[in-house]
Motif scaffolding. Structure first.
Motif, PDB file in Angstrom:
ATOM      1  N   ARG A 149     -70.673 -56.040-106.820  1.00 42.77           N
ATOM      2  CA  ARG A 149     -70.076 -54.971-106.004  1.00 42.77           C
ATOM      3  C   ARG A 149     -69.156 -54.110-106.853  1.00 42.77           C
ATOM      4  O   ARG A 149     -69.094 -52.885-106.679  1.00 42.77           O
ATOM      5  CB  ARG A 149     -69.304 -55.560-104.825  1.00 42.77           C
ATOM      6  CG  ARG A 149     -70.182 -56.228-103.779  1.00 42.77           C
ATOM      7  CD  ARG A 149     -69.344 -56.777-102.639  1.00 42.77           C
ATOM      8  NE  ARG A 149     -68.629 -55.723-101.926  1.00 42.77           N
ATOM      9  CZ  ARG A 149     -67.642 -55.951-101.062  1.00 42.77           C
ATOM     10  NH1 ARG A 149     -67.224 -57.205-100.841  1.00 42.77           N
ATOM     11  NH2 ARG A 149     -67.045 -54.948-100.445  1.00 42.77           N
ATOM     12  N   GLN A 150     -68.458 -54.714-107.778  1.00 45.51           N
ATOM     13  CA  GLN A 150     -67.597 -53.940-108.672  1.00 45.51           C
ATOM     14  C   GLN A 150     -68.427 -53.154-109.695  1.00 45.51           C
ATOM     15  O   GLN A 150     -68.031 -52.059-110.116  1.00 45.51           O
ATOM     16  CB  GLN A 150     -66.601 -54.845-109.389  1.00 45.51           C
ATOM     17  CG  GLN A 150     -65.424 -55.275-108.541  1.00 45.51           C
ATOM     18  CD  GLN A 150     -65.816 -56.218-107.426  1.00 45.51           C
ATOM     19  OE1 GLN A 150     -66.044 -55.786-106.283  1.00 45.51           O
ATOM     20  NE2 GLN A 150     -65.923 -57.521-107.731  1.00 45.51           N
ATOM     21  N   TRP A 201     -70.291 -60.928-105.847  1.00 46.24           N
ATOM     22  CA  TRP A 201     -68.981 -60.267-105.757  1.00 46.24           C
ATOM     23  C   TRP A 201     -68.775 -59.341-106.948  1.00 46.24           C
ATOM     24  O   TRP A 201     -68.392 -58.184-106.797  1.00 46.24           O
ATOM     25  CB  TRP A 201     -67.886 -61.331-105.691  1.00 46.24           C
ATOM     26  CG  TRP A 201     -66.477 -60.775-105.696  1.00 46.24           C
ATOM     27  CD1 TRP A 201     -65.837 -60.148-104.668  1.00 46.24           C
ATOM     28  CD2 TRP A 201     -65.553 -60.816-106.790  1.00 46.24           C
ATOM     29  NE1 TRP A 201     -64.556 -59.796-105.052  1.00 46.24           N
ATOM     30  CE2 TRP A 201     -64.366 -60.184-106.344  1.00 46.24           C
ATOM     31  CE3 TRP A 201     -65.615 -61.316-108.092  1.00 46.24           C
ATOM     32  CZ2 TRP A 201     -63.240 -60.045-107.168  1.00 46.24           C
ATOM     33  CZ3 TRP A 201     -64.507 -61.179-108.912  1.00 46.24           C
ATOM     34  CH2 TRP A 201     -63.324 -60.550-108.441  1.00 46.24           C
ATOM     35  N   GLU A 219     -58.516 -58.325-102.232  1.00 46.69           N
ATOM     36  CA  GLU A 219     -59.280 -58.757-101.061  1.00 46.69           C
ATOM     37  C   GLU A 219     -59.706 -60.214-101.187  1.00 46.69           C
ATOM     38  O   GLU A 219     -59.622 -60.989-100.222  1.00 46.69           O
ATOM     39  CB  GLU A 219     -60.510 -57.869-100.902  1.00 46.69           C
ATOM     40  CG  GLU A 219     -61.376 -58.215 -99.703  1.00 46.69           C
ATOM     41  CD  GLU A 219     -62.599 -57.322 -99.612  1.00 46.69           C
ATOM     42  OE1 GLU A 219     -63.705 -57.796 -99.957  1.00 46.69           O
ATOM     43  OE2 GLU A 219     -62.442 -56.156 -99.215  1.00 46.69           O
ATOM     44  N   ALA A 278     -60.673 -55.097-105.154  1.00 44.34           N
ATOM     45  CA  ALA A 278     -61.594 -56.226-105.019  1.00 44.34           C
ATOM     46  C   ALA A 278     -60.872 -57.548-105.239  1.00 44.34           C
ATOM     47  O   ALA A 278     -61.109 -58.528-104.517  1.00 44.34           O
ATOM     48  CB  ALA A 278     -62.735 -56.072-106.015  1.00 44.34           C
ATOM     49  N   ARG A 318     -66.674 -50.166-107.571  1.00 44.29           N
ATOM     50  CA  ARG A 318     -65.579 -50.528-106.672  1.00 44.29           C
ATOM     51  C   ARG A 318     -64.304 -50.806-107.465  1.00 44.29           C
ATOM     52  O   ARG A 318     -64.337 -51.384-108.553  1.00 44.29           O
ATOM     53  CB  ARG A 318     -65.983 -51.769-105.862  1.00 44.29           C
ATOM     54  CG  ARG A 318     -64.997 -52.170-104.786  1.00 44.29           C
ATOM     55  CD  ARG A 318     -65.599 -53.274-103.927  1.00 44.29           C
ATOM     56  NE  ARG A 318     -64.720 -53.648-102.826  1.00 44.29           N
ATOM     57  CZ  ARG A 318     -64.266 -54.880-102.627  1.00 44.29           C
ATOM     58  NH1 ARG A 318     -64.601 -55.853-103.456  1.00 44.29           N
ATOM     59  NH2 ARG A 318     -63.497 -55.147-101.596  1.00 44.29           N
TER      60      ARG A 318
END
Length: 209
Positions: free
Chosen positions: A52-53, A49, A65, A62, A57
């Motif tokens: 992804r940042q 997770w 979500e 994030a 992102r």
């Protein structure tokens, strides 16, 4: 400089130069319970997770979500970026001193890191180690993370030194393998003492008298 073929060294940041570890924060969030902290980081705010940042992102998006997915963990999830600075434990012992030696030996120093621009901004001017780098390339600036070879290709264009004249250092073997694919020499970092031995073996630093 002992080995004239080596012109520069490229450092990963987290885990090599800077002690970034979410457990520093979450052992406090979970009031000293390391098992609960580790379980939370393995199942909710996971490494995947966070990665992804690292590709750029939006942090607020994030977070929102993930809170929507796990509302019962809203407080703990919001702490991840809200108290992100508490994940920093300082510099990795011995690395900055080794970087200074390399600089004094005439080598160019660069950084290539999976790091979001917003969180990096919180520490950019805190640690003198960052001032030793001629350039710092962050994944968050380019929308791609290691071990994707595209990030290495972007970095090499920025560094303007051919890959065969650079050594890349990272604490993750898969990132080192990717660096080797694009022509860099690579070393997996475990600690500064082992790195020194590796650099001596490659003729980058002189052996101790």
């Amino acid at each position: 400089m002992e080995n004239p073929d080596v012109k520069g060294v490229v450092f990963d940041l987290g885990g090599v130069v800077i002690d970034w570890n979410p457990m520093h924060l979450y052992t406090k969030v979970f009031e000293g319970d390391e098992t609960k902290a580790a379980n939370f980081l393995e199942t909710i705010c996971t490494g995947a997770w966070n990665a992804r940042q690292d590709s750029g992102r939006d942090l607020m998006a994030a977070t929102a979500e993930l809170v929507a997915q796990f509302p019962e963990w809203a407080r703990e999830i919001r702490a991840y970026y809200g108290r992100w600075i508490e994940m920093i434990g300082g510099t990795i012992p011995g690395t900055v001193e080794l970087m200074q030696e390399l600089k004094e030996a005439g080598l160019h120093l660069f950084a290539l890191s999976n790091w979001h621009c917003q969180t990096f901004a919180q520490v950019r001017y805190t640690y003198r180690a960052f001032n030793l780098f001629e350039q710092i390339v962050l994944s968050g600036e380019h929308g791609v993370i290691k071990p994707d070879v595209r990030l290495f290709e972007i970095a090499l264009r920025s560094f303007t030194i051919p890959a065969q004249h650079l050594i890349f250092i990272d604490d993750r073997a898969e990132n080192v393998e990717a660096a080797v694919k694009v022509g860099l020499d690579g070393l997996v970092f475990t600690d500064a003492a082992a790195l020194r031995r590796d650099l001596i073996a490659r003729g980058v630093l002189p052996a101790a008298a």
